[in-house]
Design a protein around this motif. Sequence first.
Motif, short mmCIF file in Angstrom:
data_model
loop_
_atom_site.label_atom_id
_atom_site.label_comp_id
_atom_site.label_asym_id
_atom_site.label_seq_id
_atom_site.Cartn_x
_atom_site.Cartn_y
_atom_site.Cartn_z
N GLY A 42 -21.34 -3.39 35.94
CA GLY A 42 -20.39 -4.50 35.93
C GLY A 42 -21.10 -5.84 35.77
N GLU A 43 -20.43 -6.88 36.22
CA GLU A 43 -20.94 -8.23 35.97
C GLU A 43 -21.63 -8.81 37.22
OE1 GLU A 43 -18.08 -10.70 33.84
OE2 GLU A 43 -18.58 -12.35 35.17
N ALA A 44 -20.85 -9.06 38.25
CA ALA A 44 -21.40 -9.68 39.45
C ALA A 44 -20.44 -9.43 40.61
CB ALA A 44 -21.56 -11.19 39.24
N GLU A 49 -16.89 -7.86 47.55
CA GLU A 49 -18.17 -7.16 47.36
C GLU A 49 -19.28 -7.86 48.14
OE1 GLU A 49 -16.10 -7.99 44.82
OE2 GLU A 49 -15.35 -5.96 44.37
N PRO A 55 -20.49 -2.77 45.45
CA PRO A 55 -19.80 -3.21 44.22
C PRO A 55 -18.40 -2.63 44.09
CG PRO A 55 -21.49 -1.59 43.68
CD PRO A 55 -21.59 -1.85 45.16
N PHE A 56 -17.55 -3.37 43.44
CA PHE A 56 -16.20 -2.90 43.07
C PHE A 56 -15.42 -2.32 44.26
CE2 PHE A 56 -18.13 -3.23 38.86
CZ PHE A 56 -17.10 -3.84 38.16
N ASN A 82 -24.37 -3.93 39.18
CA ASN A 82 -23.97 -5.13 38.44
C ASN A 82 -25.17 -5.80 37.80
OD1 ASN A 82 -21.08 -5.43 38.96
ND2 ASN A 82 -21.65 -5.75 41.11
N HIS A 156 -13.63 -5.00 31.02
CA HIS A 156 -13.82 -5.09 32.47
C HIS A 156 -12.49 -4.78 33.15
CE1 HIS A 156 -14.80 -6.51 36.40
NE2 HIS A 156 -16.06 -6.71 36.04
N1 URA Z 1 -16.55 -7.30 39.25
C1 URA Z 1 -17.79 -6.89 38.89
O1 URA Z 1 -18.20 -7.04 37.75
N2 URA Z 1 -18.54 -6.31 39.82
C2 URA Z 1 -18.13 -6.09 41.08
O2 URA Z 1 -18.89 -5.54 41.86
C3 URA Z 1 -16.83 -6.54 41.41
C4 URA Z 1 -16.05 -7.13 40.49
#
Ligand code: URA
Length: 190
Positions: A42-44, A49, A55-56, A82, A156
């Motif tokens: 993912g991104e961040a 989180e 994450p997520f 991420n 995403h």
């Molecule tokens: N979006 C992301 O890209 N990563 C996460 O961990 C949560 C939301």
Amino acid sequence: MGVTLDEVRAQMGDCRRCMLCEGRTNIVFGVGDPHARVMVIGEAPGKNEDLQGEPFVGAAGKFLDELLTEAGLTRESVFIANILKCRPPGNRDPQVAEIEQCVPFLRDQIRAIHPDVLVTLGNFSTKFVLKTERGITGLHGTVQRAGRFVVVPMYHPAAALYDPSKREVLKKDFAMLGDLLEKIREMWGR
Ligand code: URA
């Protein structure tokens, strides 16, 4: 033997390589099977989180769990990480300097896990993994290669929270991922 995930985490320590350390609650290193065949990038981290260190776990994460099911996968059977390990303030986009500081850890995570397939979520991780300027709109649901990895770029999951038409696209793309994994299992015997 190459680097292990524990060693990568130890190298990060209480990372202060960029300014994101100032506002974070937790470093969000990643979660899942250290020997996963599929790694999701993912991104961040967002707010939830950052608070939980995983994450997520927010709304996008609930949808990601649903999408993984479409591909015959579970959160426990993949590894989720991420591009950035700390939350950007107000969930703004990652900055180039932050990405440069943080991606060596992601690279080492990929080396440690040695997955067959990288699933990139959204523009930031897709551009990083494929070294491309092509956007996710043209790449989602296609099968790409980066070195020895099969790469499947996806929208995403958070994009579907703002644009419900992306929900069905994402479900279809993850179902395709399930078919691809089945073929890989047949061809490579795993
Ligand atoms: N979006 C992301 O890209 N990563 C996460 O961990 C949560 C939301």
